[in-house]
Design an enzyme around this catalytic site. Structure first.
Site, PDB file in Angstrom:
ATOM      1  N   SER A  79       0.825  -1.220   0.000  1.00 30.68           N
ATOM      2  CA  SER A  79       0.000   0.000   0.000  1.00 30.68           C
ATOM      3  C   SER A  79       0.856   1.265   0.000  1.00 30.68           C
ATOM      4  O   SER A  79       2.005   1.258   0.446  1.00 30.68           O
ATOM      5  CB  SER A  79      -0.912   0.038   1.227  1.00 30.68           C
ATOM      6  OG  SER A  79      -1.688  -1.126   1.310  1.00 30.68           O
TER       7      SER A  79
HETATM    8  N1  SAH Z   1      -0.272  -5.352   3.991  1.00 33.71           N
HETATM    9  C1  SAH Z   1       0.512  -5.636   2.819  1.00 33.71           C
HETATM   10  C2  SAH Z   1      -0.196  -5.282   1.523  1.00 33.71           C
HETATM   11  C3  SAH Z   1      -1.319  -6.172   1.335  1.00 33.71           C
HETATM   12  S1  SAH Z   1      -1.952  -6.398  -0.295  1.00 33.71           S
HETATM   13  C4  SAH Z   1       1.853  -4.942   2.854  1.00 33.71           C
HETATM   14  O1  SAH Z   1       2.100  -4.164   3.781  1.00 33.71           O
HETATM   15  O2  SAH Z   1       2.664  -5.209   1.956  1.00 33.71           O
HETATM   16  C5  SAH Z   1      -3.201  -7.532   0.216  1.00 33.71           C
HETATM   17  C6  SAH Z   1      -2.724  -8.916   0.524  1.00 33.71           C
HETATM   18  O3  SAH Z   1      -3.846  -9.644   0.973  1.00 33.71           O
HETATM   19  C7  SAH Z   1      -2.211  -9.658  -0.706  1.00 33.71           C
HETATM   20  O4  SAH Z   1      -0.912 -10.114  -0.453  1.00 33.71           O
HETATM   21  C8  SAH Z   1      -3.196 -10.812  -0.867  1.00 33.71           C
HETATM   22  O5  SAH Z   1      -2.597 -11.996  -1.332  1.00 33.71           O
HETATM   23  C9  SAH Z   1      -3.721 -10.970   0.553  1.00 33.71           C
HETATM   24  N2  SAH Z   1      -5.010 -11.640   0.696  1.00 33.71           N
HETATM   25  C10 SAH Z   1      -6.079 -11.599  -0.125  1.00 33.71           C
HETATM   26  N3  SAH Z   1      -7.083 -12.347   0.369  1.00 33.71           N
HETATM   27  C11 SAH Z   1      -6.647 -12.863   1.551  1.00 33.71           C
HETATM   28  C12 SAH Z   1      -7.216 -13.722   2.544  1.00 33.71           C
HETATM   29  N4  SAH Z   1      -8.459 -14.223   2.432  1.00 33.71           N
HETATM   30  N5  SAH Z   1      -6.473 -14.026   3.624  1.00 33.71           N
HETATM   31  C13 SAH Z   1      -5.196 -13.565   3.760  1.00 33.71           C
HETATM   32  N6  SAH Z   1      -4.614 -12.764   2.847  1.00 33.71           N
HETATM   33  C14 SAH Z   1      -5.316 -12.403   1.761  1.00 33.71           C
END
Ligand code: SAH
Length: 228
Positions: A79
């Site tokens: 993000s």
């Molecule tokens: N917080 C992260 C950015 C997250 S992007 C950072 O600081 O880099 C969102 C993430 O959520 C992605 O990696 C995606 O694979 C994950 N995601 C999507 N659905 C999910 C679920 N049901 N459970 C866990 N992770 C999930």
């Protein structure tokens, strides 16, 4: 030897590069975060400490402190710094001990939280990202973060209740298991909305067993996917 070459040689040294990153980080906090109204001192301090350039792919390192999200592989993103800071401030981290993050991605948001709270539990659904985030956080010395591969929609019941829950992928509704795993007096920050559209960054508070939600601002996150 001419001066520019000399400077280049010095700045190729790791210590000099680190100082350059630190300056970029301070500038990032000043221009993108404090200037836009983030006041929480713990959040500002954490955003100044965590080496964001360690969380982006090497070929994108020059944009690590830019005012935007960046791709981190597997179709996912880290993000924008401001959004990380805003979500961190919204959970009032100085008053939270145990925090759950859904969507570890690169591990950056987890590291920011780990600078402030006692323990961070973070769940990532994509196995490659879960394992690279875990390795990265370990290498950088974040010992109070536990990464697990799995479907974060279901939370992490073994470690519940959490003082705060931070969801960084967007479901189209607020998951009941996450509300159930929130401590009384706890707060959850979550983008809610359908995939591919603008979502609403929503704050969910649990007070005396009652759940109150408040929409904060429009955001765009990758969708929360489910394990089949
Ligand atoms: N917080 C992260 C950015 C997250 S992007 C950072 O600081 O880099 C969102 C993430 O959520 C992605 O990696 C995606 O694979 C994950 N995601 C999507 N659905 C999910 C679920 N049901 N459970 C866990 N992770 C999930």
């Amino acid at each position: 030897m001419r001066l520019p070459l000399l400077i280049f040689m010095f700045c190729a040294a790791p210590a000099c590069a680190q100082q350059g990153f630190e300056e970029l980080r301070h500038e990032m906090v000043k221009v993108q975060i404090a200037a836009r109204g983030i006041r929480d001192t713990a959040t500002l301090r954490a955003m100044r400490s965590v080496p964001r350039h360690e969380f982006v792919p090497p070929e994108l390192i020059s944009g690590a402190y830019g005012d935007f999200a960046l791709p981190i592989g597997s179709g996912q993103t880290i993000s924008q710094p401001y959004i990380v800071a805003l979500m961190t401030e919204l959970i009032d981290p100085a008053n939270a001990a145990k925090v759950l993050e859904v969507g570890s991605g690169s591990g950056y948001q987890a590291a920011v939280l780990a600078e402030i709270v006692d323990s961070v539990y973070t769940i990532e659904i994509v196995p490659e990202l879960a394992s690279s985030a875990a390795k990265r956080l370990k290498r950088l010395g974040y010992e109070n973060v536990v990464v697990r591969q799995g479907d974060g929609y279901l939370g992490w019941p073994e470690h519940a209740p959490f003082d705060a829950i931070l969801v960084t992928a967007a479901p189209d509704h607020i998951p009941d298991p996450l509300v159930a795993q929130l401590n009384d007096g706890g707060v959850m920050v979550i983008p809610v909305g359908s995939a591919g559209s603008i979502q609403s960054l929503t704050v969910v508070r649990k007070e005396d067993g009652k759940v109150v939600t408040e929409s904060k601002l429009p955001v765009r996150f990758v969708p929360l996917t489910r394990e089949r």
